[in-house]
Design a protein around this motif. Sequence first.
Motif, PDB file in Angstrom:
ATOM      1  N   ALA A   1       0.830  -1.203   0.000  1.00  0.00           N
ATOM      2  CA  ALA A   1       0.000   0.000   0.000  1.00  0.00           C
ATOM      3  C   ALA A   1       0.865   1.253   0.000  1.00  0.00           C
ATOM      4  O   ALA A   1       0.531   2.249  -0.659  1.00  0.00           O
ATOM      5  CB  ALA A   1      -0.928   0.000   1.213  1.00  0.00           C
ATOM      6  N   ARG A   2       1.961   1.221   0.722  1.00  0.00           N
ATOM      7  CA  ARG A   2       2.825   2.398   0.795  1.00  0.00           C
ATOM      8  C   ARG A   2       3.706   2.564  -0.444  1.00  0.00           C
ATOM      9  O   ARG A   2       3.938   3.681  -0.916  1.00  0.00           O
ATOM     10  CB  ARG A   2       3.716   2.317   2.043  1.00  0.00           C
ATOM     11  N   LEU A   3       4.227   1.454  -0.989  1.00  0.00           N
ATOM     12  CA  LEU A   3       5.256   1.550  -2.019  1.00  0.00           C
ATOM     13  C   LEU A   3       4.763   1.339  -3.447  1.00  0.00           C
ATOM     14  O   LEU A   3       5.507   1.627  -4.395  1.00  0.00           O
ATOM     15  CB  LEU A   3       6.377   0.540  -1.724  1.00  0.00           C
ATOM     16  N   ALA A   4       3.552   0.845  -3.627  1.00  0.00           N
ATOM     17  CA  ALA A   4       3.043   0.619  -4.988  1.00  0.00           C
ATOM     18  C   ALA A   4       3.089   1.916  -5.785  1.00  0.00           C
ATOM     19  O   ALA A   4       2.683   2.976  -5.310  1.00  0.00           O
ATOM     20  CB  ALA A   4       1.617   0.083  -4.944  1.00  0.00           C
ATOM     21  N   GLY A   5       3.613   1.830  -6.992  1.00  0.00           N
ATOM     22  CA  GLY A   5       3.665   2.985  -7.870  1.00  0.00           C
ATOM     23  C   GLY A   5       4.845   3.902  -7.652  1.00  0.00           C
ATOM     24  O   GLY A   5       5.002   4.895  -8.368  1.00  0.00           O
ATOM     25  N   THR A   6       5.725   3.577  -6.669  1.00  0.00           N
ATOM     26  CA  THR A   6       6.873   4.449  -6.388  1.00  0.00           C
ATOM     27  C   THR A   6       8.161   3.987  -7.043  1.00  0.00           C
ATOM     28  O   THR A   6       9.149   4.718  -7.045  1.00  0.00           O
ATOM     29  CB  THR A   6       7.130   4.529  -4.875  1.00  0.00           C
ATOM     30  N   GLY A   7       8.178   2.758  -7.551  1.00  0.00           N
ATOM     31  CA  GLY A   7       9.400   2.189  -8.092  1.00  0.00           C
ATOM     32  C   GLY A   7      10.226   1.441  -7.059  1.00  0.00           C
ATOM     33  O   GLY A   7      11.151   0.698  -7.408  1.00  0.00           O
TER      34      GLY A   7
END
Length: 421
Positions: A264-270
């Motif tokens: 949830a925190r890191l999805a989409g951040t690379g």
Amino acid sequence: MTAPASRCPFGAAAADVDLVDAELYGSGDPHAVWAAHRRDSPVRWHRVSERGFWSVTRHADISRVLREHETFSSQQGTLLNLLGAGDPASGSQLAVTDPPRHGEMREPLQRALSIRAIDHYQGDIRELVAELLAPLADGGPFDLAAAMANLPMAVTGTMMAIPRADWPALTHAAIAALAADDPAYQVAGGPAETLRRSHREIFAYFHDVVVARRGNPGDDLIGTLLRMRIDGRGLSDGQIMANCYSLLIGAIVTTPQVVTAAVARLAGTGELDRWAADPGLANTAVEEAVRWASPTNHFMRYVRRDTELAGVPIRAGEPVVVWLGSANRDELVFTDPFHFDIARKPNKHIAFGVGPHYCIGHTIARVTLRIAFAELLGRFTGLEQAAAPVRLRSNIIAGIRELRITGTRRSVPAALLDASG
């Protein structure tokens, strides 16, 4: 539980927030409240109706409470849902027993949960994780939280030799016992009835198992309890049932919430692809995920003798509640604590507790998490949230009930999966 990437703003109203209210954890921001309390009053009296408890929010004070069993006892109950009521399993269940008896009960279970014992199950765990994640390849949205909710029973159920057909009902009952305020688990009659019913279901199940296996204990965790002897005597059926319950609940709390909170925190951040590409980050990233999730919100202790904590006098008999999620965001211990740093080192989190009650299942939890992240990140890329997470309404679990994501199956597994064996 997710939070802003680098800062946690808070306001003066934090002083008046009810830390017991499950809605705070379902739709509010407990981290903002804890941050204000750490700054202004790290040990403070929190009134609950005609009762109350001492709320403790700093890492150092929380560590002291959990370490000093001579002053802060577990035997009257360790969770707020039993505030003022006492725990009927006191002295019989590992979680509500103080040393030295605690150590006598813990030692054989610790052997059964050692890394050597767990090695035997790693292949099974990997297959079960791969099976739970397989639907993500269909294109989604895929509810990662729902899939991961089945992970603890897949592991603990295997280690307890519980038939697979029974896993879903036990999982549901266990989560209901920890999140009785959540509408997805609450039954008619409200939280109190939900808690009573879930306890009845779990204890009735383990009663039947214990009775059936008295003559043939087996070599699994339940067999270990059946063979255990304390003060020269075996455990009663009730004591074994209470400890089966404790092992089940402990497993349910940890692993699913660490995986979902991290994604949830890191999805989409690379950052997830960075993690997958560098096996050298595997251990630090898992520990950071555990710190970030801090899946157990609180523990409660009762003061055995007059003492003081951070200069605040506390009298014998008074309850003390420590907030693990607050300890693991303490600015005095962690640099930039509201940043998820997959390379964080050192990482002095206490998500598994500290002291004599340090989580007995920490080894299996860590093994399971390494496998779960290796399977997820090693086989899938481009993970994105398809909808905002739905958090659990519970002051016991810091959790996500629904996390819909999308992702793409890798044509070649990432280095993390290859390195995990």
